[in-house]
Enzyme design. Structure first.
Site, PDB file in Angstrom:
ATOM      1  N   GLY A   1       0.076  -6.821 -10.415  1.00  0.00           N
ATOM      2  CA  GLY A   1      -0.764  -6.120  -9.442  1.00  0.00           C
ATOM      3  C   GLY A   1      -0.044  -5.873  -8.139  1.00  0.00           C
ATOM      4  O   GLY A   1      -0.665  -5.690  -7.089  1.00  0.00           O
TER       5      GLY A   1
ATOM      6  N   ASP B   1      -0.555   2.941  -3.587  1.00  0.00           N
ATOM      7  CA  ASP B   1       0.677   2.239  -3.919  1.00  0.00           C
ATOM      8  C   ASP B   1       1.913   3.094  -3.626  1.00  0.00           C
ATOM      9  O   ASP B   1       2.908   2.613  -3.078  1.00  0.00           O
ATOM     10  CB  ASP B   1       0.667   1.841  -5.403  1.00  0.00           C
TER      11      ASP B   1
HETATM   12  C1  GLA Z   1      -4.529  -0.036  -8.064  1.00  0.00           C
HETATM   13  C2  GLA Z   1      -4.348   1.463  -7.878  1.00  0.00           C
HETATM   14  C3  GLA Z   1      -4.556   1.880  -6.433  1.00  0.00           C
HETATM   15  C4  GLA Z   1      -5.844   1.330  -5.864  1.00  0.00           C
HETATM   16  C5  GLA Z   1      -5.979  -0.160  -6.190  1.00  0.00           C
HETATM   17  C6  GLA Z   1      -7.308  -0.716  -5.782  1.00  0.00           C
HETATM   18  O1  GLA Z   1      -3.515  -0.714  -7.399  1.00  0.00           O
HETATM   19  O2  GLA Z   1      -3.050   1.845  -8.280  1.00  0.00           O
HETATM   20  O3  GLA Z   1      -4.519   3.285  -6.331  1.00  0.00           O
HETATM   21  O4  GLA Z   1      -6.947   2.040  -6.309  1.00  0.00           O
HETATM   22  O5  GLA Z   1      -5.796  -0.422  -7.570  1.00  0.00           O
HETATM   23  O6  GLA Z   1      -7.435  -0.676  -4.402  1.00  0.00           O
END
Ligand code: GLA
Length: 413
Positions: A135, A193
């Site tokens: 994550g 991200d």
């Molecule tokens: C993932 C997705 C992001 C965002 C997050 C939750 O990391 O890639 O675009 O939506 O989840 O905030």
């Protein structure tokens, strides 16, 4: 129970590792090496695809790609973390046609070409110290490293230099990375991200307005005030992530339609009361029949709450009241756990154990259902809190977690 720490590589070490993988596979020196960081997010989760606010920063952990342009349209990719060479003809890259890690790299080349940039085929070797599946956006780091390497070897002039990044050009690279992820890799994520990896500055948090793509660089120097941000990689396997993420996004979009706005951001800005929103969403026929109105009310409550929490955290940092950020992190965790329902036992244990051991607050970060959590701790208690979380995981029989002390690293270059 002693915590395990996840080291990062220095830029020189990462570059040398990527060059070696390239040399071993292609028997030549690469023309250029790009690298890009993973990210963590202080606050503002599942707000990006609702045109909201997010507040991420770049990690020291980076992905490195050594790359040489070819005269034809063949793309050959090799990775220190994968066995087989991934090969595709750029002319044949298309939405829905690819699976596997190479899609994230080839997708960036495809998107840049779609956007009118003269990109051909290339040979590339990848290696990374961004923990995979944690994550922490290893996929955005891969895309962004490819974007800056392609920018360099094809002379696109979009990224600027390390000392003078070209933020307008980087917005173009962000869009290419998002298209690669959404259209070629097939993950309909929101864009936080890729922006963090390409536009965050070392030593700063990136306050990103996802509606306008405007950014503000906010100094992030926790150790100056005796604090640290612990990142806890729960090592919990992501389960059903894709389907669950897409469902959350679909509910938000349906709710926005029912509320008569282009996105939930408009509701956040209008400051409408929770009761009024709930009444509108639960009115007969307001939502399509595949959406549960009670659930939609909770999803919307989380998104509006988290956009507001970003604003409050920005104010607290601005006023030097950094310790007060802690309880807002925990508030966000509760909202993600109960209203958005994207947490999991490992994430809950990580946050609860950190808080019980003296953290000022903590929460899960990223998409959820596994991955990482953060905890705001006193600097001299980082080890103690990490050890307590590791002990709680051992008690529960969970896989041992990994830890990092967050430092805001440099963007892709
Ligand atoms: C993932 C997705 C992001 C965002 C997050 C939750 O990391 O890639 O675009 O939506 O989840 O905030």
């Amino acid at each position: 129970m002693t915590a395990q720490w996840i080291d990062s590589w220095s830029p020189v070490e990462g570059r040398e590792r990527a060059e070696k993988v390239y040399r071993d596979c292609f028997n030549a020196e690469p023309a250029g090496v790009g690298s890009a960081p993973g990210r963590a997010n202080l606050i503002g989760e599942h707000t990006d695809y609702n045109d909201g606010l997010v507040f991420p920063f770049a990690l020291l952990h980076r992905t490195f790609i050594a790359l040489t342009a070819r005269e034809d349209t063949i793309i050959r990719l090799v990775s220190a973390q994968e066995d087989a060479v991934w090969e595709v003809d750029l002319d044949e890259v298309a939405p829905g046609a690819h699976t596997g890690w190479g899609a994230y790299v080839a997708g960036v080349a495809w998107a840049l070409r779609e956007q009118g940039y003269a990109v051909r085929g290339f040979d590339a070797a990848v290696t990374s110290c961004v923990p995979y599946g944690a994550g922490l956006s290893s996929s955005a780091a891969l895309e962004a490293s490819a974007a800056v390497a392609l920018d360099e070897v094809f002379g696109l002039g979009l990224a600027g230099t390390v000392d003078e990044p070209n933020d307008e050009g980087r917005k173009v690279l962000v869009q290419a990375c998002i298209r690669a992820e959404n259209e070629i890799a097939g993950a309909n994520t929101g864009g936080m991200d890729q922006s963090a990896s390409l536009r965050a500055q070392a030593g700063h948090l990136l306050l990103l307005d996802c509606q306008t793509q405007d950014v503000q660089q906010v100094p992030f120097a926790l150790s100056d005030v005796g604090l640290a941000l612990l990142i806890i990689d729960t090592r919990a396997p992501h389960q059903l992530v894709d389907g669950q993420y897409a469902q959350r996004r679909a509910t938000c979009e349906a709710a926005a339609v029912a509320l008569g706005v282009p996105s939930l951001r408009a509701i956040a800005d209008a400051g409408r009361s929770a009761d009024e929103i709930a009444a509108q969403l639960t009115a007969p026929g307001a939502l399509p029949s595949d959406q549960n109105p009670e659930v939609a009310v909770r999803r919307v409550r989380h998104v509006l709450g988290d956009i507001e929490r970003v604003r409050r955290v920005v104010t607290l940092l601005d006023e030097g009241r950094t310790e007060e950020v802690g309880p807002l992190l925990t508030e966000a965790h509760v909202s993600l756990r109960d209203d958005y329902e994207v947490s999991c036992p490992e994430l809950d244990v990580a946050v609860d154990a950190a808080n019980a051991a003296g953290a000022l607050g903590g929460r899960m970060i990223g998409g959820g259902f596994g991955g990482s959590a953060i905890a705001l701790v006193r600097l001299d208690e980082a080890q103690k809190v990490a050890d307590a979380v590791a002990a709680a995981f051992a008690d529960k029989g969970f896989t041992a977690p990994g830890f990092m002390v967050a430092e805001a690293g440099a963007p892709a270059f």
